[in-house]
Write a protein that holds these residues in place. Structure first.
Motif, PDB file in Angstrom:
ATOM      1  N   LEU A  91       0.804  -1.226   0.000  1.00  0.00           N
ATOM      2  CA  LEU A  91       0.000   0.000   0.000  1.00  0.00           C
ATOM      3  C   LEU A  91       0.833   1.271   0.000  1.00  0.00           C
ATOM      4  CD1 LEU A  91      -2.810  -0.929   2.555  1.00  0.00           C
ATOM      5  CD2 LEU A  91      -3.084  -0.539   0.095  1.00  0.00           C
ATOM      6  N   ILE A  92       1.992   1.246   0.649  1.00  0.00           N
ATOM      7  CA  ILE A  92       2.730   2.491   0.862  1.00  0.00           C
ATOM      8  C   ILE A  92       3.341   3.054  -0.425  1.00  0.00           C
ATOM      9  CG2 ILE A  92       4.981   1.567   1.518  1.00  0.00           C
ATOM     10  CD1 ILE A  92       4.921   3.765   3.763  1.00  0.00           C
ATOM     11  N   GLY A  93       3.747   2.201  -1.371  1.00  0.00           N
ATOM     12  CA  GLY A  93       4.331   2.707  -2.619  1.00  0.00           C
ATOM     13  C   GLY A  93       3.334   3.540  -3.413  1.00  0.00           C
ATOM     14  N   PRO A  94       2.224   2.909  -3.846  1.00  0.00           N
ATOM     15  CA  PRO A  94       1.207   3.696  -4.554  1.00  0.00           C
ATOM     16  C   PRO A  94       0.590   4.774  -3.660  1.00  0.00           C
ATOM     17  CG  PRO A  94       0.849   1.351  -4.895  1.00  0.00           C
ATOM     18  CD  PRO A  94       1.927   1.478  -3.860  1.00  0.00           C
ATOM     19  N   GLY A  95       0.467   4.487  -2.368  1.00  0.00           N
ATOM     20  CA  GLY A  95      -0.136   5.457  -1.450  1.00  0.00           C
ATOM     21  C   GLY A  95       0.631   6.762  -1.380  1.00  0.00           C
ATOM     22  N   ALA A  96       1.958   6.676  -1.395  1.00  0.00           N
ATOM     23  CA  ALA A  96       2.772   7.897  -1.362  1.00  0.00           C
ATOM     24  C   ALA A  96       2.496   8.758  -2.595  1.00  0.00           C
ATOM     25  CB  ALA A  96       4.254   7.541  -1.276  1.00  0.00           C
ATOM     26  N   CYS A  97       2.358   8.106  -3.738  1.00  0.00           N
ATOM     27  CA  CYS A  97       2.079   8.862  -4.969  1.00  0.00           C
ATOM     28  C   CYS A  97       0.669   9.437  -4.960  1.00  0.00           C
ATOM     29  CB  CYS A  97       2.282   7.969  -6.187  1.00  0.00           C
ATOM     30  SG  CYS A  97       4.021   7.650  -6.499  1.00  0.00           S
ATOM     31  N   VAL A  98      -0.286   8.685  -4.426  1.00  0.00           N
ATOM     32  CA  VAL A  98      -1.662   9.184  -4.351  1.00  0.00           C
ATOM     33  C   VAL A  98      -1.729  10.406  -3.422  1.00  0.00           C
ATOM     34  CG1 VAL A  98      -3.999   8.631  -3.545  1.00  0.00           C
ATOM     35  CG2 VAL A  98      -2.750   7.017  -5.006  1.00  0.00           C
ATOM     36  N   VAL A  99      -1.000  10.371  -2.327  1.00  0.00           N
ATOM     37  CA  VAL A  99      -0.959  11.532  -1.421  1.00  0.00           C
ATOM     38  C   VAL A  99      -0.346  12.732  -2.143  1.00  0.00           C
ATOM     39  CG1 VAL A  99       0.126  12.460   0.674  1.00  0.00           C
ATOM     40  CG2 VAL A  99      -0.971  10.209   0.715  1.00  0.00           C
ATOM     41  N   ALA A 100       0.772  12.513  -2.837  1.00  0.00           N
ATOM     42  CA  ALA A 100       1.409  13.610  -3.581  1.00  0.00           C
ATOM     43  C   ALA A 100       0.472  14.146  -4.669  1.00  0.00           C
ATOM     44  CB  ALA A 100       2.723  13.148  -4.193  1.00  0.00           C
ATOM     45  N   GLY A 101      -0.207  13.240  -5.371  1.00  0.00           N
ATOM     46  CA  GLY A 101      -1.152  13.662  -6.403  1.00  0.00           C
ATOM     47  C   GLY A 101      -2.319  14.440  -5.834  1.00  0.00           C
ATOM     48  N   THR A 102      -2.792  14.016  -4.680  1.00  0.00           N
ATOM     49  CA  THR A 102      -3.893  14.724  -4.015  1.00  0.00           C
ATOM     50  C   THR A 102      -3.463  16.130  -3.612  1.00  0.00           C
ATOM     51  OG1 THR A 102      -4.797  12.626  -3.230  1.00  0.00           O
ATOM     52  CG2 THR A 102      -5.513  14.621  -2.082  1.00  0.00           C
ATOM     53  N   LEU A 103      -2.243  16.246  -3.099  1.00  0.00           N
ATOM     54  CA  LEU A 103      -1.726  17.572  -2.729  1.00  0.00           C
ATOM     55  C   LEU A 103      -1.561  18.468  -3.951  1.00  0.00           C
ATOM     56  CD1 LEU A 103       0.906  16.547  -0.026  1.00  0.00           C
ATOM     57  CD2 LEU A 103      -1.319  17.666   0.347  1.00  0.00           C
ATOM     58  N   LEU A 104      -1.058  17.896  -5.046  1.00  0.00           N
ATOM     59  CA  LEU A 104      -0.931  18.671  -6.289  1.00  0.00           C
ATOM     60  C   LEU A 104      -2.299  19.124  -6.785  1.00  0.00           C
ATOM     61  CD1 LEU A 104       1.776  16.811  -8.393  1.00  0.00           C
ATOM     62  CD2 LEU A 104       1.771  19.233  -7.802  1.00  0.00           C
ATOM     63  N   TRP A 105      -3.262  18.205  -6.756  1.00  0.00           N
ATOM     64  CA  TRP A 105      -4.617  18.514  -7.215  1.00  0.00           C
ATOM     65  C   TRP A 105      -5.236  19.614  -6.353  1.00  0.00           C
ATOM     66  CZ3 TRP A 105      -7.624  17.175 -11.286  1.00  0.00           C
ATOM     67  CH2 TRP A 105      -8.968  17.515 -11.216  1.00  0.00           C
ATOM     68  N   ALA A 106      -5.148  19.438  -5.035  1.00  0.00           N
ATOM     69  CA  ALA A 106      -5.769  20.395  -4.110  1.00  0.00           C
ATOM     70  C   ALA A 106      -5.126  21.772  -4.196  1.00  0.00           C
ATOM     71  CB  ALA A 106      -5.697  19.864  -2.679  1.00  0.00           C
ATOM     72  N   SER A 107      -3.830  21.798  -4.439  1.00  0.00           N
ATOM     73  CA  SER A 107      -3.140  23.086  -4.526  1.00  0.00           C
ATOM     74  C   SER A 107      -3.450  23.815  -5.824  1.00  0.00           C
ATOM     75  CB  SER A 107      -1.632  22.889  -4.415  1.00  0.00           C
ATOM     76  OG  SER A 107      -1.127  22.282  -5.601  1.00  0.00           O
ATOM     77  N   GLY A 108      -3.876  23.076  -6.826  1.00  0.00           N
ATOM     78  CA  GLY A 108      -4.157  23.677  -8.123  1.00  0.00           C
ATOM     79  C   GLY A 108      -2.910  24.022  -8.915  1.00  0.00           C
TER      80      GLY A 108
END
Length: 145
Positions: A91-108
């Motif tokens: 879980l942690i490998g893809p999860g780290a990328c999903v967290v980074a992607g979520t932060l990128l998305w939320a920041s715009g």
């Protein structure tokens, strides 16, 4: 792909130095180099580094080997892991990328780039290594919790 993008970018930079025309540099960067570096290489490095980070915290993992084939590079632990460890590492490998992607998305900042990171959730599907490890270990991990 990174080498190809690098060569094209070098040629475009040479062209810009000779002519002052920045068009080819902007084109190569925006259409090839940026997606290759920031969309493929960086999320891949984050994904595998997160696996290594988790594996290094499991005392029964004796060492970690980088396995490369023509189509993939992955980390392979030596030693033993229980089902719970396997689930967490998967879980942690893809999860780290999903967290980074979520932060990128939320920041715009760059929503297109965010999708490259968010797409790592697909690695949890059973036909990818992380997904196979997760789905084979999850029932045992849940039954022992």
């Amino acid at each position: 792909m990174l080498a190809f993008a690098g060569v094209l970018l070098a040629v475009a930079l040479f062209w810009m130095a000779r002519t002052g025309d920045s068009g080819p540099v902007l084109l190569v960067w925006s259409q090839l180099a940026e997606p290759a570096v920031l969309g493929l290489a960086v999320p891949f490095a984050l994904h595998e580094s997160a696996h290594v980070f988790a594996l290094k915290r499991i005392p029964t993992v004796t060492h970690i080997v980088i396995e490369r084939t023509a189509w993939r590079t992955s980390v392979v632990p030596s030693g033993t892991m229980n089902a719970r460890h396997t689930v967490l590492v998967a879980l942690i490998g893809p999860g780290a990328c999903v967290v980074a992607g979520t932060l990128l998305w939320a920041s715009g900042l760059d929503r297109a780039l965010a999708w490259w990171y968010l797409a790592h959730a697909l690695f949890l599907l059973p036909f990818f290594g992380d997904g196979r490890a997760l789905w084979h270990s999850l029932p045992e991990a849940l039954s022992k919790s």
